[in-house]
Write an enzyme that holds these catalytic residues in place. Structure first.
Site, short mmCIF file in Angstrom:
data_model
loop_
_atom_site.label_atom_id
_atom_site.label_comp_id
_atom_site.label_asym_id
_atom_site.label_seq_id
_atom_site.Cartn_x
_atom_site.Cartn_y
_atom_site.Cartn_z
N ASP A 108 0.34 5.56 -1.04
CA ASP A 108 -0.68 6.56 -1.36
C ASP A 108 -0.19 7.70 -2.25
O ASP A 108 -0.77 8.79 -2.23
CB ASP A 108 -1.26 7.14 -0.07
N ASP B 138 2.23 1.88 3.81
CA ASP B 138 1.31 3.02 3.93
C ASP B 138 2.04 4.35 3.78
O ASP B 138 1.58 5.38 4.28
CB ASP B 138 0.54 2.99 5.25
N HIS C 256 -8.91 -2.16 7.32
CA HIS C 256 -9.96 -1.16 7.55
C HIS C 256 -11.32 -1.74 7.90
O HIS C 256 -12.20 -0.99 8.34
CB HIS C 256 -10.13 -0.21 6.35
N HIS D 20 -13.26 1.76 3.89
CA HIS D 20 -12.20 2.62 4.45
C HIS D 20 -12.67 2.99 5.86
O HIS D 20 -12.99 2.09 6.64
CB HIS D 20 -11.93 3.83 3.56
N GLU E 94 -9.07 1.53 -2.36
CA GLU E 94 -9.14 1.52 -0.91
C GLU E 94 -10.52 1.97 -0.45
O GLU E 94 -10.75 3.12 -0.14
CB GLU E 94 -8.06 2.41 -0.30
N HIS F 182 -2.38 -3.29 4.60
CA HIS F 182 -1.58 -2.46 5.50
C HIS F 182 -2.19 -2.48 6.90
O HIS F 182 -2.94 -1.60 7.28
CB HIS F 182 -1.41 -1.03 4.97
N HIS G 34 0.83 -1.21 0.00
CA HIS G 34 0.00 0.00 0.00
C HIS G 34 0.87 1.26 0.00
O HIS G 34 1.64 1.49 0.93
CB HIS G 34 -0.90 0.01 1.25
#
Length: 424
Positions: free
Chosen positions: A44, A350, A221, A180, A153, A242, A42
């Site tokens: 971003d 992450d 999540h 999420h 995500e 993650h 993961h």
């Protein structure tokens, strides 16, 4: 014989020295990452492109992003130079969009994030390669390129539609995190009030359809009950892209032991996160204490925000946040190994989705240091190769094998526009 015994003892003494042990750990880690570079679960960067440059990347240099710091905002954690330094050979890029968006807007925004990520990959053909299959990942890594995969995500990205799910797959998405931060009409989030005690009937069909088309089910999540429901339904390995181990750090984003014990039967993996508040219990407790102190001050000084701010600054000065370390992250890896086994661990940093990584792993260059720490703890080169990328490769190949085994299965269909709320 006396000379032989003396020489043997001397060699053992030298080998047991801290310097030799460090050198041995570093060589083991280096050999593992050369043979099996990190396949990270993961990152971003895509949402950074959206928030920093509005997805207009013609003037954006992804070779080096150290100059991206602005007032009140630190530099990005990732770029091509640092990914190379971090021994990253494959990357799941998160095409995340905010769960606060209405679902139709979230669907559009997700398509835009897929688009900008593909455009970024295409700009650097010598360094990055879009990967849609396990074979693509192997090909890219063999060619010295960073295999680049797309993961959604949050189920808000499909607008409660299996048709949209299938089209996202056709656009290149190869995993979806079921939620999420917010509970959906069909799935409970770990960090929001539950509505379904896990997944409702439509949510279970989402898992079935993801398995059928070959999109990996990501359970980071989601609530514990949703994790269990997904494992009840899943016919292919799941991932936690993650997450940490809840027994080590009690954050609800982490994976509880009763879920970890089910992973061997499913074949899935926990890709251990680097986010400090998820991996360092003292830091999590400190953050909760600060929230409580802020609420107390607001109750004491209503309508006096400057006083609240000054008092909170005083509290911060007197209550320094604990430090998160590489050792903390390794503790989570140890726990997943002890409960689920070495075949069920991966890495999911992450980066660019958090303020910073642990000390020594502040950005994507830190992975080799983590693997040295694991080698010091007795992980073999074979163990490290599994953690870095071989476990993730096994999971993806197993998902593809399941797709081949159900090639005659027809898509799950729902009437267009039918509401998903309240389905059981």
């Amino acid at each position: 014989m006396r000379r032989f015994l003396l020489a043997t003892a001397t060699t053992a003494l030298v080998m047991s020295s801290p310097t030799m042990a460090q050198d041995s750990a570093e060589s083991t880690a280096a050999a593992a990452l050369d043979a099996a570079p990190v396949w990270d679960g993961h990152n971003d960067v895509p949402i950074q492109l959206r928030s920093r440059v509005g997805n207009v990347i013609d003037g954006f240099d992804f070779r080096d992003t150290l100059d991206t710091a602005t007032a009140g905002r630190s530099a990005m954690h990732s770029d091509l130079v640092r990914l190379r330094e971090g021994k990253v050979g494959a990357q799941w890029w998160s095409v995340y969009v905010s769960a606060d968006l209405p679902e139709p807007e979230a669907v559009q925004a997700t398509v835009e994030q897929i688009d900008v990520t593909k455009r970024l990959i295409a700009r650097y053909p010598d360094d990055m390669q879009l990967a849609l299959t396990a074979d693509d990942v192997e090909e890219a890594m063999a060619a010295g390129r960073i295999a680049s995969l797309l993961g959604m995500e949050g189920g808000h990205s499909i607008g409660s539609s299996l048709a949209v799910l299938r089209q996202m797959y056709d656009l290149g998405a190869r995993y979806m995190t079921l939620t999420h931060g917010k509970t959906l009409s069909w799935a409970d989030s770990a960090t929001d009030a539950p509505k379904h005690d896990g997944l409702n009937a439509f949510g279970m069909d989402v898992v079935r359809e993801m398995n059928r088309i070959g999109m990996l089910v990501d359970l980071s999540h989601v609530s514990e009950a949703a994790m269990m429901d997904a494992l009840d339904v899943a016919q292919a390995p799941v991932i936690f892209s993650h997450s940490g181990a809840r027994a080590v750090t009690g954050h609800l984003r982490n994976v509880p032991d009763n879920v970890l014990t089910r992973l061997p039967a499913n074949g899935g993996i926990v890709m251990v996160v680097a986010l400090p508040w998820f991996i360092t219990e003292d830091l999590r407790q400190h953050a909760a204490d600060r929230v409580a102190e802020e609420a107390r001050l607001k109750a004491l000084y209503p309508g006096l925000p400057d006083t609240v701010e000054a008092q909170l600054a005083k509290w911060d000065a007197e209550n320094r946040a604990p430090v998160s370390t590489i050792s903390d992250m390794a503790d989570h890896i140890d726990h997943v190994r002890d409960v689920a086994g070495i075949d069920h661990i991966g890495i999911g940093g992450d980066y660019d989705g958090m303020p910073t990584g642990p000390v020594g792993m502040e950005d994507v260059t830190g992975y080799p240091a983590l693997f040295v720490e694991l080698a010091k703890r007795g992980y073999s080169q074979d163990d490290l190769e599994k953690i870095s990328s071989r476990n993730m490769m096994r999971v993806m190949r197993a998902a593809e094998a399941y797709v081949a085994s159900v090639a005659s299965m027809t898509p799950i269909e729902y009437p267009a526009g039918e509401a998903r709320d309240g389905e059981e």
